[in-house]
Design a protein around this motif. Structure first.
Motif, mmCIF file in Angstrom:
data_model
loop_
_atom_site.group_PDB
_atom_site.id
_atom_site.type_symbol
_atom_site.label_atom_id
_atom_site.label_comp_id
_atom_site.label_asym_id
_atom_site.label_seq_id
_atom_site.Cartn_x
_atom_site.Cartn_y
_atom_site.Cartn_z
ATOM 1 N N GLU A 28 75.681 -66.168 -32.636
ATOM 2 C CA GLU A 28 74.813 -65.212 -31.897
ATOM 3 C C GLU A 28 74.975 -63.618 -32.463
ATOM 4 O OE1 GLU A 28 75.505 -67.465 -27.400
ATOM 5 O OE2 GLU A 28 76.469 -65.831 -27.994
ATOM 6 N N SER A 29 73.780 -63.040 -31.997
ATOM 7 C CA SER A 29 73.332 -61.776 -31.972
ATOM 8 C C SER A 29 73.374 -61.032 -31.006
ATOM 9 C CB SER A 29 72.141 -61.458 -33.240
ATOM 10 O OG SER A 29 71.096 -61.864 -32.527
ATOM 11 N N MET A 30 73.210 -59.695 -31.187
ATOM 12 C CA MET A 30 73.252 -58.922 -29.796
ATOM 13 C C MET A 30 71.693 -58.988 -29.359
ATOM 14 S SD MET A 30 74.515 -55.089 -28.870
ATOM 15 C CE MET A 30 74.195 -54.615 -27.118
ATOM 16 N N VAL A 31 70.739 -59.058 -30.283
ATOM 17 C CA VAL A 31 69.367 -59.158 -29.790
ATOM 18 C C VAL A 31 69.069 -60.627 -29.087
ATOM 19 C CG1 VAL A 31 68.551 -57.406 -31.422
ATOM 20 C CG2 VAL A 31 68.651 -59.894 -31.944
ATOM 21 N N LEU A 32 69.900 -61.463 -29.414
ATOM 22 C CA LEU A 32 69.835 -62.836 -28.924
ATOM 23 C C LEU A 32 70.476 -62.990 -27.609
ATOM 24 C CD1 LEU A 32 69.057 -65.803 -29.037
ATOM 25 C CD2 LEU A 32 71.163 -66.194 -30.019
ATOM 26 N N THR A 33 71.536 -62.276 -27.430
ATOM 27 C CA THR A 33 72.063 -62.402 -26.159
ATOM 28 C C THR A 33 71.862 -61.601 -25.261
ATOM 29 O OG1 THR A 33 74.220 -60.975 -27.164
ATOM 30 C CG2 THR A 33 74.379 -63.438 -27.216
ATOM 31 N N MET A 34 71.275 -60.402 -25.519
ATOM 32 C CA MET A 34 70.893 -59.228 -24.689
ATOM 33 C C MET A 34 69.477 -58.950 -24.862
ATOM 34 S SD MET A 34 73.634 -58.278 -23.058
ATOM 35 C CE MET A 34 73.394 -56.569 -22.407
ATOM 36 N N PRO A 35 68.450 -59.856 -24.598
ATOM 37 C CA PRO A 35 66.907 -59.534 -24.966
ATOM 38 C C PRO A 35 66.383 -58.680 -23.921
ATOM 39 C CG PRO A 35 67.458 -61.490 -23.608
ATOM 40 C CD PRO A 35 68.784 -61.141 -24.072
ATOM 41 N N GLN A 36 67.247 -58.090 -22.980
ATOM 42 C CA GLN A 36 66.502 -57.269 -21.812
ATOM 43 C C GLN A 36 66.735 -55.765 -22.355
ATOM 44 O OE1 GLN A 36 69.487 -58.922 -21.672
ATOM 45 N NE2 GLN A 36 71.015 -57.763 -20.633
ATOM 46 N N LEU A 37 67.450 -55.829 -23.439
ATOM 47 C CA LEU A 37 67.643 -54.409 -23.843
ATOM 48 C C LEU A 37 66.350 -53.861 -24.879
ATOM 49 C CD1 LEU A 37 71.084 -54.155 -24.773
ATOM 50 C CD2 LEU A 37 70.244 -53.272 -22.824
ATOM 51 N N ASP A 38 65.755 -54.934 -25.474
ATOM 52 C CA ASP A 38 64.275 -55.029 -26.099
ATOM 53 C C ASP A 38 64.624 -53.950 -27.207
ATOM 54 O OD1 ASP A 38 61.928 -55.502 -26.904
ATOM 55 O OD2 ASP A 38 60.839 -53.948 -25.551
ATOM 56 N N LEU A 39 65.675 -54.024 -27.865
ATOM 57 C CA LEU A 39 66.208 -53.226 -29.102
ATOM 58 C C LEU A 39 65.373 -52.903 -30.258
ATOM 59 C CD1 LEU A 39 70.214 -53.894 -29.086
ATOM 60 C CD2 LEU A 39 69.119 -51.676 -28.427
ATOM 61 N N LEU A 40 64.712 -54.120 -30.379
ATOM 62 C CA LEU A 40 63.906 -54.048 -31.684
ATOM 63 C C LEU A 40 62.405 -53.440 -31.554
ATOM 64 C CD1 LEU A 40 64.595 -57.837 -33.168
ATOM 65 C CD2 LEU A 40 65.745 -55.254 -33.737
ATOM 66 N N ALA A 41 62.123 -53.099 -30.113
ATOM 67 C CA ALA A 41 60.906 -52.499 -29.861
ATOM 68 C C ALA A 41 60.676 -51.106 -30.721
ATOM 69 C CB ALA A 41 60.592 -52.366 -28.219
ATOM 70 N N GLY A 42 61.464 -50.577 -30.832
ATOM 71 C CA GLY A 42 61.264 -48.915 -31.450
ATOM 72 C C GLY A 42 61.905 -48.929 -32.761
ATOM 73 N N VAL A 43 62.146 -50.166 -33.318
ATOM 74 C CA VAL A 43 62.875 -50.054 -34.712
ATOM 75 C C VAL A 43 61.803 -49.209 -35.725
ATOM 76 C CG1 VAL A 43 63.343 -51.249 -36.721
ATOM 77 C CG2 VAL A 43 64.245 -52.203 -34.587
ATOM 78 N N ALA A 44 62.711 -48.205 -36.385
ATOM 79 C CA ALA A 44 61.856 -47.435 -37.294
ATOM 80 C C ALA A 44 62.621 -47.621 -38.611
ATOM 81 C CB ALA A 44 62.051 -46.012 -37.180
ATOM 82 N N GLY A 45 62.016 -48.435 -39.598
ATOM 83 C CA GLY A 45 62.876 -48.548 -40.899
ATOM 84 C C GLY A 45 63.980 -49.784 -40.665
ATOM 85 N N ASP A 46 65.213 -49.170 -41.134
ATOM 86 C CA ASP A 46 66.303 -49.750 -40.907
ATOM 87 C C ASP A 46 67.241 -49.601 -39.742
ATOM 88 O OD1 ASP A 46 65.767 -51.058 -43.566
ATOM 89 O OD2 ASP A 46 66.425 -49.105 -44.449
ATOM 90 N N VAL A 47 66.656 -48.699 -38.899
ATOM 91 C CA VAL A 47 67.451 -48.469 -37.538
ATOM 92 C C VAL A 47 66.879 -48.599 -36.430
ATOM 93 C CG1 VAL A 47 69.048 -46.673 -39.192
ATOM 94 C CG2 VAL A 47 66.943 -46.043 -38.079
ATOM 95 N N VAL A 48 67.810 -48.719 -35.443
ATOM 96 C CA VAL A 48 67.273 -48.791 -34.062
ATOM 97 C C VAL A 48 67.334 -47.071 -33.558
ATOM 98 C CG1 VAL A 48 67.454 -49.598 -31.537
ATOM 99 C CG2 VAL A 48 68.189 -51.038 -33.592
#
Length: 246
Positions: A108-128
């Motif tokens: 499991e990864s964090m984006v898999l277990t916590m999809p409600q955070l939508d962490l990848l929506a604002g990804v800029a390059g190699d960072v959140v």
């Protein structure tokens, strides 16, 4: 005297634990706050080369230096590298404390277990990127909120997308869960998870597993550091309630 290793969640470094560490040390304990690669004073490191495994390596190195009997404290995202590190060296950790977070299973990864955070929506390059604020519900005082905005740094993206590697050896280690009530987590919720009968929640009711509840939000090291330090000290001694204790 206990040795506490304090691992922060997303966007934070060792600075987030300053008040908690000071209180633990005033009580006669040793407190080692960790900055993970690519964050805070380590933000200059190559984010593209930093993944969850890098963070697990960093925690494992601190545990090896601290020696046996360490109380490892994981806040939020910190559960991922901490569980991975303990899985490698369970003999070094007397108790693993989860602060307002659950624990992952292998793969499991964090984006898999916590999809409600939508962490990848604002990804800029190699960072959140760092969020614009901590919601008021979490009870962080204005001065601490301002400090968080000033010191928080972007999170290397692979730390939240890379799956955690686990053998299951960490399950032998006693654990404590610290629920922050404003986040919606509590002992009653943990009971409901255990009642599903899913194998991943079996540990919640095992001997040696305890729980505390704090009347604050997701950042207790900022909103209630003295109360959190007290809970950590009690957890180190095996304190807290069992899942079905009244």
């Amino acid at each position: 005297m206990a040795t506490f290793v304090l691992v922060p969640g997303l966007f934070m470094g060792a600075w987030a634990w300053e008040a908690v560490a000071a209180e633990l040390e005033a009580k006669g304990h040793r407190a080692v706050a960790v900055t993970l690669p690519g964050l805070a004073e380590r933000a200059g490191e190559d984010a593209a080369g930093i993944g969850l495994a890098s963070h697990a390596d960093a925690v494992a190195e601190v545990l090896a230096a601290a020696g046996p009997g360490t109380v490892l404290v994981a806040h939020s995202y910190g559960a991922f590298p901490c569980v991975a590190a303990v899985d490698r060296r369970p003999e070094l950790v007397s108790r693993l404390v989860f602060v307002d977070t659950g624990y992952p299973e292998a793969g499991e990864s964090m984006v898999l277990t916590m999809p409600q955070l939508d962490l990848l929506a604002g990804v800029a390059g190699d960072v959140v990127p760092v969020p614009k604020e901590i919601p008021a519900v979490h009870g962080v005082p204005e001065a601490e909120h301002d400090r968080w905005l000033r010191l928080a740094t972007p999170q290397p993206v692979r730390t939240v997308t890379e799956p955690v590697e686990l053998s299951g050896d960490w399950l032998r280690v006693p654990t404590t869960g610290v629920f922050c009530l404003a986040s919606g987590l509590n002992v009653v919720f943990a009971r409901s998870l255990h009642a599903t009968g899913m194998p991943r929640f079996a540990k919640l009711a095992e001997p040696g597993v305890t729980f505390f509840e704090l009347s604050t939000g997701h950042y207790p090291m900022l909103s209630a550091p003295l109360e959190l330090a007290d809970v950590l000290e009690r957890a180190a001694d095996g304190g807290g309630r069992g899942l079905y204790d009244s």
